[in-house]
Design a protein around this motif. Sequence first.
Motif, PDB file in Angstrom:
ATOM      1  N   LYS A 180      -8.550   1.356   3.290  1.00 41.85           N
ATOM      2  CA  LYS A 180      -8.504   2.433   2.290  1.00 41.85           C
ATOM      3  C   LYS A 180      -7.587   2.052   1.124  1.00 41.85           C
ATOM      4  CE  LYS A 180      -7.920   7.465   1.983  1.00 41.85           C
ATOM      5  NZ  LYS A 180      -7.014   7.522   0.838  1.00 41.85           N
ATOM      6  N   GLY A 181      -6.428   1.478   1.432  1.00 39.93           N
ATOM      7  CA  GLY A 181      -5.514   1.090   0.372  1.00 39.93           C
ATOM      8  C   GLY A 181      -6.082   0.005  -0.523  1.00 39.93           C
ATOM      9  N   GLU A 191      -9.132   1.450  -2.720  1.00 39.29           N
ATOM     10  CA  GLU A 191      -8.651   2.284  -3.825  1.00 39.29           C
ATOM     11  C   GLU A 191      -7.923   1.461  -4.869  1.00 39.29           C
ATOM     12  OE1 GLU A 191      -6.329   5.304  -1.989  1.00 39.29           O
ATOM     13  OE2 GLU A 191      -8.071   6.488  -1.333  1.00 39.29           O
ATOM     14  N   ALA A 192      -7.257   0.365  -4.464  1.00 46.17           N
ATOM     15  CA  ALA A 192      -6.605  -0.521  -5.431  1.00 46.17           C
ATOM     16  C   ALA A 192      -7.624  -1.209  -6.326  1.00 46.17           C
ATOM     17  CB  ALA A 192      -5.754  -1.558  -4.702  1.00 46.17           C
ATOM     18  N   ILE A 226       0.842  -1.210   0.000  1.00 45.70           N
ATOM     19  CA  ILE A 226       0.000   0.000   0.000  1.00 45.70           C
ATOM     20  C   ILE A 226       0.867   1.247   0.000  1.00 45.70           C
ATOM     21  CG2 ILE A 226      -1.674   1.325   1.368  1.00 45.70           C
ATOM     22  CD1 ILE A 226      -2.884  -1.299   2.282  1.00 45.70           C
ATOM     23  N   GLU A 227       1.927   1.267   0.811  1.00 43.42           N
ATOM     24  CA  GLU A 227       2.790   2.445   0.887  1.00 43.42           C
ATOM     25  C   GLU A 227       3.488   2.710  -0.437  1.00 43.42           C
ATOM     26  OE1 GLU A 227       4.115   2.845   5.529  1.00 43.42           O
ATOM     27  OE2 GLU A 227       5.264   1.463   4.254  1.00 43.42           O
ATOM     28  N   MET A 268       2.298   1.844  -3.310  1.00 45.02           N
ATOM     29  CA  MET A 268       1.251   1.915  -4.340  1.00 45.02           C
ATOM     30  C   MET A 268       1.472   0.873  -5.450  1.00 45.02           C
ATOM     31  SD  MET A 268       0.829   6.061  -4.667  1.00 45.02           S
ATOM     32  CE  MET A 268      -0.654   5.892  -5.670  1.00 45.02           C
TER      33      MET A 268
END
Length: 562
Positions: free
Chosen positions: A526-527, A530-531, A398-399, A401
């Motif tokens: 959230k990650g 959104e992915a 996630i960090e 992306m």
Amino acid sequence: MKLFKFKRLKIVEQIAIVIFFAVLIPMSISGFIINNINQQSVRSQLRETAILIANMVSDEIDFFIQQNNMTLNQMAYTLEFMPSVSQKENFMKEMEEKFGGCEDIAIVKYQADLERLIKETREQKKATIYTKLKNGDYLVVIYNIDNIQSGLFRSLGKDNRQIYVLAEGGKLLAAHNYTEEVFQHTMDLLPKYRRFDEPVIFGDVKNQPIVYVTKQDPKITIIVNTTEGITKRAINDNRLKIILAFLAATATIIFVTALYTYYLYINIRQLFKGIIAVSKGNYNRQIRLLTTAFTPYEIVFLAFEFNKMANAIHKSYLQLQKNNVELKELNEFRSNLIDTVSHELRTPLTSIQGYTSRLMRHDIQIDEETKQKSLRIIKEQSERLQRLIEDLLTIPDIERMRIQTVNEPVNLAEVLERSEMLLRKKDGREILIKIQDNFPLVYADKGRLEQVFVNLLENAVKYSYEDSIIRIETSVVDNQAKIYVKNDCDVIPKDKLQRLFGKFIRLDDNTTRTTRGTGLGLFIVKGLVEAMNGKIELSSTDGCGFCAEVTIDLAGVEDVYV
């Protein structure tokens, strides 16, 4: 012994001497000459203007007399055809109203009465015109000078000159901008013997010309007085403007020269300061020049090369500082991670170890129900450990992306039921799912979507009131699936809602862990959402303590048959 010791002048002193001899002295002489020429020109202009105004007033008086004489003759001609006295009186009353500036119209029978009437009207500051009728009577029109004065000086506008109209004998008939003191002074200067029908300049001040025009018919004198105020504005103000222009030009030259000298001095001083700073080890020093069109190229070049060298050293220093900050943040993250993971792993591991040890004991008899209960707890705690490990493994992706999802048509009802089954009746909470039987498929990664709702449900269970119901509601809006996970709790301020998406953020105090958790749940949710090209929003109101709204695209027809 030397009587004179030579002293080498500085640049500023040399520039000052050059300005004095090459600029100030020539400008002073030029200003004196220009001022004298301007004074002569304005003085001539004042004389011509005074003469012009005198002629204008004379023409106005002539026009006024001619116009009124014409009207008077027309009246006399009309009265000859009126047989009755009443008709004549009515006609004269009508003409009084129409006649501009007229105060009275009368018929006088005898010449003696006419002369007495003219004398009385002069004493009352009035004027008369008359004509003789065929029957020997006189038709007389009486004017009040005050009524016709505005029309007499109408063409002058806002001119500030003082104008006097004198009757025979020096009696004042009309005036413009009248003041008693100036009038008396003007009368003292007025010649006793005057020329007729031509403007004559008189007075004792050459810059304040006074003009008179004496007319024979009617016998009046018109005086135009150029006052001190007009002279001051015309000559003295222009003289002041010339002086101010000279001073402004001198100040500008001095200012520009001083500015150039100041820039040169400041820039050289900056170079010295920069060199001294570098010599003392301050490599962050930058030379900032006051750059203008007069700044020498050599100084600009030296400053540029110096700053280029200092900038390279400074960048290395900043990069080192940045690396130190990142190392500090990484160390803090590592400490938080170790603290959180050790705390969260300790509880399920303790449960697993305890129940495992209990099942392995041979000194006691364990019934089948106890065995199943112990195994079920071991399984639940193992699943909890698995979810924790999945969450931790998801954080780096996630960090950076770069999280990978395999999106496909997914039955949302199955995902929600699976998530609910993992947390069913946990800590006495009931989970209620409301979803239509024919709810359309969503386009998402099934495993990741299940991880999302497990985290949301676990978060809702932790922070809801005891014995409250966790509600899951669904809807379709604009070809998107909306899933609402709601739980009853105290209202959360808006400024804290968005912070919940951060890492290691919890509602309870960091020093008092009233609930278990890593503080990573909503960050991971959230990650993942959104992915999968979705979005999540948080809200908190009195009607619903806490609500997480997840939006996921519906699967299209082409997605279903892929």
